[in-house]
Design a protein around this motif. Structure first.
Motif, PDB file in Angstrom:
ATOM      1  N   GLU A 294      24.619  -2.155   4.821  1.00  0.00           N
ATOM      2  CA  GLU A 294      25.618  -1.327   4.142  1.00  0.00           C
ATOM      3  C   GLU A 294      25.004   0.018   3.765  1.00  0.00           C
ATOM      4  O   GLU A 294      23.919   0.071   3.173  1.00  0.00           O
ATOM      5  N   TYR A 295      25.704   1.097   4.097  1.00  0.00           N
ATOM      6  CA  TYR A 295      25.208   2.457   3.885  1.00  0.00           C
ATOM      7  C   TYR A 295      26.330   3.297   3.299  1.00  0.00           C
ATOM      8  O   TYR A 295      27.380   3.453   3.916  1.00  0.00           O
ATOM      9  N   TRP A 296      26.095   3.831   2.093  1.00  0.00           N
ATOM     10  CA  TRP A 296      27.071   4.712   1.451  1.00  0.00           C
ATOM     11  C   TRP A 296      26.659   6.169   1.631  1.00  0.00           C
ATOM     12  O   TRP A 296      25.494   6.523   1.446  1.00  0.00           O
ATOM     13  N   ILE A 297      27.627   7.013   1.941  1.00  0.00           N
ATOM     14  CA  ILE A 297      27.441   8.462   1.886  1.00  0.00           C
ATOM     15  C   ILE A 297      28.371   8.990   0.799  1.00  0.00           C
ATOM     16  O   ILE A 297      29.587   8.912   0.924  1.00  0.00           O
ATOM     17  N   VAL A 298      27.777   9.498  -0.275  1.00  0.00           N
ATOM     18  CA  VAL A 298      28.542   9.994  -1.424  1.00  0.00           C
ATOM     19  C   VAL A 298      28.610  11.521  -1.325  1.00  0.00           C
ATOM     20  O   VAL A 298      27.648  12.225  -1.646  1.00  0.00           O
ATOM     21  N   ASP A 299      29.740  12.017  -0.844  1.00  0.00           N
ATOM     22  CA  ASP A 299      29.917  13.452  -0.593  1.00  0.00           C
ATOM     23  C   ASP A 299      30.771  14.044  -1.708  1.00  0.00           C
ATOM     24  O   ASP A 299      31.958  14.327  -1.542  1.00  0.00           O
ATOM     25  N   TYR A 300      30.133  14.261  -2.866  1.00  0.00           N
ATOM     26  CA  TYR A 300      30.886  14.663  -4.063  1.00  0.00           C
ATOM     27  C   TYR A 300      31.333  16.118  -4.037  1.00  0.00           C
ATOM     28  O   TYR A 300      32.223  16.507  -4.783  1.00  0.00           O
ATOM     29  N   LEU A 301      30.728  16.937  -3.156  1.00  0.00           N
ATOM     30  CA  LEU A 301      31.124  18.337  -3.023  1.00  0.00           C
ATOM     31  C   LEU A 301      31.913  18.602  -1.749  1.00  0.00           C
ATOM     32  O   LEU A 301      32.217  19.756  -1.440  1.00  0.00           O
ATOM     33  N   ALA A 302      32.248  17.552  -1.008  1.00  0.00           N
ATOM     34  CA  ALA A 302      32.995  17.689   0.255  1.00  0.00           C
ATOM     35  C   ALA A 302      32.298  18.670   1.198  1.00  0.00           C
ATOM     36  O   ALA A 302      32.921  19.565   1.774  1.00  0.00           O
ATOM     37  N   LEU A 303      30.997  18.465   1.385  1.00  0.00           N
ATOM     38  CA  LEU A 303      30.215  19.348   2.247  1.00  0.00           C
ATOM     39  C   LEU A 303      30.254  18.919   3.707  1.00  0.00           C
ATOM     40  O   LEU A 303      30.024  19.742   4.599  1.00  0.00           O
ATOM     41  N   GLY A 304      30.526  17.661   3.968  1.00  0.00           N
ATOM     42  CA  GLY A 304      30.479  17.136   5.334  1.00  0.00           C
ATOM     43  C   GLY A 304      31.503  17.771   6.249  1.00  0.00           C
ATOM     44  O   GLY A 304      32.527  18.315   5.799  1.00  0.00           O
TER      45      GLY A 304
ATOM     46  N   THR B 115      34.543  12.653  -0.895  1.00  0.00           N
ATOM     47  CA  THR B 115      34.760  11.378  -0.199  1.00  0.00           C
ATOM     48  C   THR B 115      33.515  10.506  -0.290  1.00  0.00           C
ATOM     49  O   THR B 115      32.389  11.004  -0.194  1.00  0.00           O
ATOM     50  N   ILE B 116      33.736   9.214  -0.464  1.00  0.00           N
ATOM     51  CA  ILE B 116      32.654   8.235  -0.340  1.00  0.00           C
ATOM     52  C   ILE B 116      32.923   7.415   0.915  1.00  0.00           C
ATOM     53  O   ILE B 116      33.975   6.781   1.043  1.00  0.00           O
ATOM     54  N   SER B 117      32.002   7.459   1.844  1.00  0.00           N
ATOM     55  CA  SER B 117      32.111   6.700   3.089  1.00  0.00           C
ATOM     56  C   SER B 117      31.178   5.500   2.989  1.00  0.00           C
ATOM     57  O   SER B 117      29.974   5.665   2.772  1.00  0.00           O
ATOM     58  N   ILE B 118      31.741   4.309   3.130  1.00  0.00           N
ATOM     59  CA  ILE B 118      30.936   3.089   3.108  1.00  0.00           C
ATOM     60  C   ILE B 118      30.909   2.504   4.512  1.00  0.00           C
ATOM     61  O   ILE B 118      31.931   2.042   5.032  1.00  0.00           O
ATOM     62  N   TYR B 119      29.733   2.577   5.125  1.00  0.00           N
ATOM     63  CA  TYR B 119      29.523   2.034   6.463  1.00  0.00           C
ATOM     64  C   TYR B 119      28.949   0.624   6.326  1.00  0.00           C
ATOM     65  O   TYR B 119      28.079   0.377   5.491  1.00  0.00           O
TER      66      TYR B 119
ATOM     67  N   LYS C 239       0.804  -1.227   0.000  1.00  0.00           N
ATOM     68  CA  LYS C 239       0.000   0.000   0.000  1.00  0.00           C
ATOM     69  C   LYS C 239       0.835   1.273   0.000  1.00  0.00           C
ATOM     70  O   LYS C 239       0.376   2.311  -0.502  1.00  0.00           O
ATOM     71  N   SER C 240       2.054   1.208   0.553  1.00  0.00           N
ATOM     72  CA  SER C 240       2.792   2.468   0.723  1.00  0.00           C
ATOM     73  C   SER C 240       4.258   2.391   0.325  1.00  0.00           C
ATOM     74  O   SER C 240       5.012   3.331   0.607  1.00  0.00           O
ATOM     75  N   SER C 241       4.681   1.300  -0.313  1.00  0.00           N
ATOM     76  CA  SER C 241       6.086   1.139  -0.733  1.00  0.00           C
ATOM     77  C   SER C 241       7.051   1.405   0.428  1.00  0.00           C
ATOM     78  O   SER C 241       8.094   2.038   0.260  1.00  0.00           O
ATOM     79  N   THR C 242       6.686   0.909   1.598  1.00  0.00           N
ATOM     80  CA  THR C 242       7.470   1.140   2.807  1.00  0.00           C
ATOM     81  C   THR C 242       8.005  -0.180   3.339  1.00  0.00           C
ATOM     82  O   THR C 242       7.267  -1.163   3.428  1.00  0.00           O
ATOM     83  N   VAL C 243       9.291  -0.186   3.704  1.00  0.00           N
ATOM     84  CA  VAL C 243       9.890  -1.372   4.316  1.00  0.00           C
ATOM     85  C   VAL C 243      10.127  -1.105   5.796  1.00  0.00           C
ATOM     86  O   VAL C 243      10.454   0.014   6.204  1.00  0.00           O
ATOM     87  N   THR C 244       9.950  -2.151   6.587  1.00  0.00           N
ATOM     88  CA  THR C 244      10.074  -2.038   8.033  1.00  0.00           C
ATOM     89  C   THR C 244      11.060  -3.049   8.611  1.00  0.00           C
ATOM     90  O   THR C 244      11.244  -3.091   9.827  1.00  0.00           O
ATOM     91  N   GLN C 245      11.677  -3.864   7.734  1.00  0.00           N
ATOM     92  CA  GLN C 245      12.572  -4.925   8.197  1.00  0.00           C
ATOM     93  C   GLN C 245      13.915  -4.820   7.474  1.00  0.00           C
ATOM     94  O   GLN C 245      13.966  -4.675   6.243  1.00  0.00           O
ATOM     95  N   ALA C 246      14.986  -4.952   8.231  1.00  0.00           N
ATOM     96  CA  ALA C 246      16.326  -4.802   7.669  1.00  0.00           C
ATOM     97  C   ALA C 246      16.623  -5.850   6.603  1.00  0.00           C
ATOM     98  O   ALA C 246      17.391  -5.582   5.675  1.00  0.00           O
ATOM     99  N   ALA C 247      16.024  -7.026   6.723  1.00  0.00           N
ATOM    100  CA  ALA C 247      16.292  -8.090   5.746  1.00  0.00           C
ATOM    101  C   ALA C 247      15.879  -7.695   4.334  1.00  0.00           C
ATOM    102  O   ALA C 247      16.350  -8.274   3.361  1.00  0.00           O
ATOM    103  N   SER C 248      15.012  -6.690   4.217  1.00  0.00           N
ATOM    104  CA  SER C 248      14.548  -6.252   2.905  1.00  0.00           C
ATOM    105  C   SER C 248      15.496  -5.259   2.238  1.00  0.00           C
ATOM    106  O   SER C 248      15.320  -4.941   1.063  1.00  0.00           O
ATOM    107  N   VAL C 249      16.503  -4.757   2.975  1.00  0.00           N
ATOM    108  CA  VAL C 249      17.314  -3.636   2.488  1.00  0.00           C
ATOM    109  C   VAL C 249      18.806  -3.968   2.567  1.00  0.00           C
ATOM    110  O   VAL C 249      19.467  -3.680   3.572  1.00  0.00           O
ATOM    111  N   PRO C 250      19.384  -4.582   1.532  1.00  0.00           N
ATOM    112  CA  PRO C 250      20.814  -4.880   1.564  1.00  0.00           C
ATOM    113  C   PRO C 250      21.710  -3.647   1.536  1.00  0.00           C
ATOM    114  O   PRO C 250      22.806  -3.658   2.096  1.00  0.00           O
ATOM    115  N   LEU C 251      21.252  -2.570   0.872  1.00  0.00           N
ATOM    116  CA  LEU C 251      22.127  -1.418   0.646  1.00  0.00           C
ATOM    117  C   LEU C 251      21.301  -0.147   0.506  1.00  0.00           C
ATOM    118  O   LEU C 251      20.267  -0.126  -0.166  1.00  0.00           O
ATOM    119  N   VAL C 252      21.796   0.920   1.147  1.00  0.00           N
ATOM    120  CA  VAL C 252      21.230   2.257   1.002  1.00  0.00           C
ATOM    121  C   VAL C 252      22.354   3.214   0.611  1.00  0.00           C
ATOM    122  O   VAL C 252      23.463   3.133   1.153  1.00  0.00           O
TER     123      VAL C 252
END
Length: 206
Positions: free
Chosen positions: A138-148, A160-164, A99-112
């Motif tokens: 796994e969580y990537w932060i793609v900081d292409y303008l070095a704003l962080g 910088t690309i940070s892969i957590y 109904k809402s394209s929403t996930v509530t369980q980590a097993a559904s999300v390999p990568l963000v």
């Protein structure tokens, strides 16, 4: 860029309000309209294409939906990542997906993947903690303008690309710059450098 709306709402109220057009998130009860710029979207598209090619090559049951929400447990928060990889094998057990394209369980999300814009503190602080709590492997932060902030990407600041990635329920991080080849626990054979990703957000006329 983003615009915060002042009214505080529950996640259920947010879903009832959310229009079909546009991209919105809920941050601790506050509705936030996401308004990405062109180079941000070019990087999103490039990454979605590269990751899609990889999971299709590996014949994995994954998709990258155009828009999907990650509901954070025990909070009135739901995020719509720039790129989210969904494991279709787990969607049958997701009560809010149909109904809402929403996930509530980590097993559904390999990568963000989040591509940093002016609201960089959301990616490095709030979302980092919430994705870790949710259990996104796994969580990537793609900081292409070095704003962080320098605490996150070092001094002097540079793109910088940070892969957590989760280790015993806590995020560890590897960072990649320039010609560094990314190391992705989810897609270990992915052949991408940080510069290839940054270049995707630069105009061909530059």
């Amino acid at each position: 860029m983003f615009q915060a709306l002042p009214k505080t709402v529950t996640f259920a109220e947010f879903l009832n309000w959310k229009p079909d057009g546009g991209c919105y998130e809920l941050h601790d009860g506050v509705i936030v309209e996401m308004q990405p710029v062109g180079d941000h979207e070019e990087i999103n598209g490039f990454l979605a294409g590269e990751v899609t090619y990889e999971f299709k090559r590996l014949k994995l049951p994954y998709i990258i939906p155009k828009q999907a929400l990650v509901k954070i447990p025990d909070k009135e928060s739901g995020y719509s990542p720039d790129v989210i990889v969904i494991n279709q094998n787990h969607l049958s057990s997701e009560p809010m997906w149909k109904k809402s394209s929403t996930v509530t369980q980590a097993a559904s999300v390999p990568l963000v993947i989040e591509v940093v814009s002016t609201n960089w503190k959301d990616d490095y602080a709030h979302k980092l903690v919430d994705y870790e709590t949710f259990g996104v492997p796994e969580y990537w932060i793609v900081d292409y303008l070095a704003l962080g902030g320098r605490r996150y990407i070092g001094n002097p600041k540079q793109p910088t690309i940070s892969i957590y990635y989760l280790v015993e329920d806590e995020y560890q991080v590897n960072q990649f710059r320039g010609s560094d080849r990314l190391i992705s626990p989810t897609f270990p054979e992915l052949n991408l450098t940080a510069e290839q990703i940054f270049q995707a957000g630069r105009s061909s006329t530059e």
